[in-house]
Write an enzyme that holds these catalytic residues in place. Structure first.
Site, PDB file in Angstrom:
ATOM      1  CG  ASN A  42      -0.385   0.223   2.627  1.00  0.00           C
ATOM      2  OD1 ASN A  42       0.718  -0.916   2.884  1.00  0.00           O
ATOM      3  ND2 ASN A  42      -0.774   0.440   3.911  1.00  0.00           N
ATOM      4  CD  GLU A  55      -5.343  -5.848  -0.700  1.00  0.00           C
ATOM      5  OE1 GLU A  55      -4.900  -4.747  -0.641  1.00  0.00           O
ATOM      6  OE2 GLU A  55      -6.268  -5.983   0.481  1.00  0.00           O
TER       7      GLU A  55
HETATM    8  N1  THU Z   1      -4.840  -1.338   2.624  1.00  0.00           N
HETATM    9  C1  THU Z   1      -4.917  -2.753   2.348  1.00  0.00           C
HETATM   10  O1  THU Z   1      -4.101  -2.108   1.553  1.00  0.00           O
HETATM   11  N2  THU Z   1      -5.078  -3.211   1.597  1.00  0.00           N
HETATM   12  C2  THU Z   1      -6.893  -3.445   2.186  1.00  0.00           C
HETATM   13  O2  THU Z   1      -7.016  -4.763   1.668  1.00  0.00           O
HETATM   14  C3  THU Z   1      -6.944  -2.993   3.548  1.00  0.00           C
HETATM   15  C4  THU Z   1      -6.126  -1.629   3.336  1.00  0.00           C
HETATM   16  C5  THU Z   1      -4.658  -0.694   3.019  1.00  0.00           C
HETATM   17  C6  THU Z   1      -4.621   1.164   2.574  1.00  0.00           C
HETATM   18  C7  THU Z   1      -4.259   1.792   3.645  1.00  0.00           C
HETATM   19  O3  THU Z   1      -3.268   2.218   3.226  1.00  0.00           O
HETATM   20  C8  THU Z   1      -4.236   0.963   5.484  1.00  0.00           C
HETATM   21  O4  THU Z   1      -4.601  -0.321   4.492  1.00  0.00           O
HETATM   22  C9  THU Z   1      -4.849   1.359   5.576  1.00  0.00           C
HETATM   23  O5  THU Z   1      -6.250   1.705   5.201  1.00  0.00           O
END
Ligand code: THU
Length: 133
Positions: A42, A55
């Site tokens: 992320n 993802e």
């Molecule tokens: N996040 C992801 O990378 N994947 C998910 O399926 C859930 C949320 C990230 C987005 C944000 O950077 C952090 O987790 C908190 O929501």
């Protein structure tokens, strides 16, 4: 590559997370039929809605290397969660279009929990291109 090895690859990708706002690092990996792996983490932004999930970054990474739906066999993701980390709703929608319906999805965490699921289970009644016709 088995589920445990894939989640380890997702854990490796997680180290590249840029998450100074949520402090919640997520890692993901796409496994293709030819054995190629495409990682994602992320990447956040001070304009919060612009944050991108691990993802989707992994999937877009695969597509940017010429892979398409039919080339993909699995997705694994992991984060520091109590139970296996589940993909958010936006990622489920993207997965439903860009990955085959029967692809394996392995939800992991840093404790070693792994739950296998599929996009049909995570997003039944998905909106799709067929609805646009
Ligand atoms: N996040 C992801 O990378 N994947 C998910 O399926 C859930 C949320 C990230 C987005 C944000 O950077 C952090 O987790 C908190 O929501």
């Amino acid at each position: 590559m088995n589920a445990k090895e894939l989640v380890k690859k997702a854990e490796e990708a997680r180290k590249l997370s840029y998450s100074p706002y949520s402090h919640f690092a997520v890692g993901a990996v796409i496994l293709c039929k030819d054995g190629q792996l495409f990682q994602g983490a992320n990447i956040e932004n001070s304009a919060y809605p612009l944050c991108m999930c691990a993802e989707r970054n992994a999937l877009y990474n695969a597509y940017m290397h010429g892979k398409r739906k039919e080339d993909i066999v699995a997705l694994a993701l992991t984060a520091d969660t109590d139970g296996p980390c589940a993909p958010c709703g936006a990622c489920r929608q993207v997965i439903s279009e860009l990955m085959p319906k029967d692809a394996k999805i392995y939800m992991g965490n840093l404790k070693g929990d792994i739950q296998e699921t599929s996009i049909s289970e995570l997003l039944p009644f998905a909106f799709s291109e067929d609805d646009l016709k």
